[in-house]
Scaffold this motif. Structure first.
Motif, PDB file in Angstrom:
ATOM      1  N   ASP A   1       0.864  -1.174   0.000  1.00  0.00           N
ATOM      2  CA  ASP A   1       0.000   0.000   0.000  1.00  0.00           C
ATOM      3  C   ASP A   1       0.903   1.228   0.000  1.00  0.00           C
ATOM      4  O   ASP A   1       1.445   1.609   1.049  1.00  0.00           O
ATOM      5  CB  ASP A   1      -0.904  -0.021   1.230  1.00  0.00           C
ATOM      6  N   GLY A   2       1.108   1.806  -1.173  1.00  0.00           N
ATOM      7  CA  GLY A   2       2.081   2.891  -1.308  1.00  0.00           C
ATOM      8  C   GLY A   2       3.476   2.325  -1.117  1.00  0.00           C
ATOM      9  O   GLY A   2       3.900   1.444  -1.844  1.00  0.00           O
ATOM     10  N   ASP A   3       4.171   2.787  -0.077  1.00  0.00           N
ATOM     11  CA  ASP A   3       5.494   2.256   0.254  1.00  0.00           C
ATOM     12  C   ASP A   3       5.435   1.229   1.385  1.00  0.00           C
ATOM     13  O   ASP A   3       6.449   0.642   1.746  1.00  0.00           O
ATOM     14  CB  ASP A   3       6.440   3.395   0.666  1.00  0.00           C
ATOM     15  N   LYS A   4       4.254   1.045   1.953  1.00  0.00           N
ATOM     16  CA  LYS A   4       4.115   0.149   3.100  1.00  0.00           C
ATOM     17  C   LYS A   4       3.851  -1.288   2.642  1.00  0.00           C
ATOM     18  O   LYS A   4       2.880  -1.558   1.931  1.00  0.00           O
ATOM     19  CB  LYS A   4       2.976   0.621   4.006  1.00  0.00           C
ATOM     20  N   VAL A   5       4.730  -2.180   3.069  1.00  0.00           N
ATOM     21  CA  VAL A   5       4.586  -3.603   2.745  1.00  0.00           C
ATOM     22  C   VAL A   5       3.618  -4.224   3.746  1.00  0.00           C
ATOM     23  O   VAL A   5       3.846  -4.172   4.960  1.00  0.00           O
ATOM     24  CB  VAL A   5       5.954  -4.315   2.804  1.00  0.00           C
ATOM     25  N   LEU A   6       2.531  -4.802   3.235  1.00  0.00           N
ATOM     26  CA  LEU A   6       1.503  -5.395   4.099  1.00  0.00           C
ATOM     27  C   LEU A   6       1.685  -6.894   4.283  1.00  0.00           C
ATOM     28  O   LEU A   6       1.220  -7.460   5.261  1.00  0.00           O
ATOM     29  CB  LEU A   6       0.121  -5.110   3.536  1.00  0.00           C
ATOM     30  N   GLY A   7       2.324  -7.542   3.320  1.00  0.00           N
ATOM     31  CA  GLY A   7       2.514  -8.984   3.395  1.00  0.00           C
ATOM     32  C   GLY A   7       2.685  -9.569   2.016  1.00  0.00           C
ATOM     33  O   GLY A   7       2.813  -8.846   1.023  1.00  0.00           O
ATOM     34  N   MET A   8       2.692 -10.885   1.971  1.00  0.00           N
ATOM     35  CA  MET A   8       2.821 -11.571   0.692  1.00  0.00           C
ATOM     36  C   MET A   8       1.877 -12.764   0.675  1.00  0.00           C
ATOM     37  O   MET A   8       1.728 -13.465   1.675  1.00  0.00           O
ATOM     38  CB  MET A   8       4.265 -12.039   0.469  1.00  0.00           C
ATOM     39  N   ILE A   9       1.231 -12.948  -0.455  1.00  0.00           N
ATOM     40  CA  ILE A   9       0.329 -14.085  -0.613  1.00  0.00           C
ATOM     41  C   ILE A   9       0.926 -15.036  -1.635  1.00  0.00           C
ATOM     42  O   ILE A   9       1.696 -14.639  -2.503  1.00  0.00           O
ATOM     43  CB  ILE A   9      -1.086 -13.642  -1.040  1.00  0.00           C
ATOM     44  N   SER A  10       0.540 -16.283  -1.512  1.00  0.00           N
ATOM     45  CA  SER A  10       0.993 -17.290  -2.467  1.00  0.00           C
ATOM     46  C   SER A  10      -0.204 -17.768  -3.284  1.00  0.00           C
ATOM     47  O   SER A  10      -1.363 -17.532  -2.921  1.00  0.00           O
ATOM     48  CB  SER A  10       1.625 -18.476  -1.740  1.00  0.00           C
ATOM     49  N   ILE A  11       0.098 -18.438  -4.348  1.00  0.00           N
ATOM     50  CA  ILE A  11      -0.972 -18.985  -5.176  1.00  0.00           C
ATOM     51  C   ILE A  11      -1.793 -19.993  -4.370  1.00  0.00           C
ATOM     52  O   ILE A  11      -3.001 -20.108  -4.544  1.00  0.00           O
ATOM     53  CB  ILE A  11      -0.407 -19.573  -6.483  1.00  0.00           C
TER      54      ILE A  11
END
Length: 142
Positions: free
Chosen positions: A108-118
């Motif tokens: 979100d903008g420069d803020k990393v919220l996380g990572m999702i996988s397939i």
């Protein structure tokens, strides 16, 4: 389909990451410890890459390099494809298919919220379909 942020909220808050200065060996240990196939690479909180098992196999193992002597920054995927938290899960799945990637950072903008996988997305789709089936079965039997 729901926004990808909803999917991130459903699971435990996890933001495992690496530093570009970490060795590939340390990165592999982190992948194993967290039982994941990829981790975000953050430099002062900013997303600068993704390190995956695929990066290791193609750029270290097959190239005959040493994982203890190579830095993550030297082999990570630097051109990171990411999505905003408002992007829908189905669109994320389509993007992952088009780009042939299995992990997708959410930023979100420069803020990393996380990572999702397939796998996260497929599990969500399956759960959504199971809910629909159960509702239809209940409707039919009523």
């Amino acid at each position: 389909m729901r926004p990808i942020l909803d999917l991130l909220k459903k699971r435990a808050p996890v933001n495992w990451s690496l530093s570009p200065q970490d060795t590939v060996f340390d990165a592999l240990q982190s992948l194993a410890n967290h039982n994941v196939g990829a981790l975000m690479v953050l430099d002062n909180g900013k997303l600068v890459g993704v390190f995956s098992e695929r990066d290791y196999t193609r750029k270290i193992a097959l190239a005959g390099k040493s994982s203890k002597d190579t830095k993550v920054k030297d082999i990570m995927t630097a051109n990171v494809i990411s999505v905003a938290p408002t992007v829908r899960t189905r669109d994320c799945l389509a993007l992952m298919g088009q780009k042939k990637i299995r992990h997708l950072p959410v930023v979100d903008g420069d803020k990393v919220l996380g990572m999702i996988s397939i796998r996260d997305i497929m599990d969500d789709i399956i759960a959504d379909h199971e809910l629909t089936i159960n509702q239809l079965q209940h409707y039919i039997s009523s």
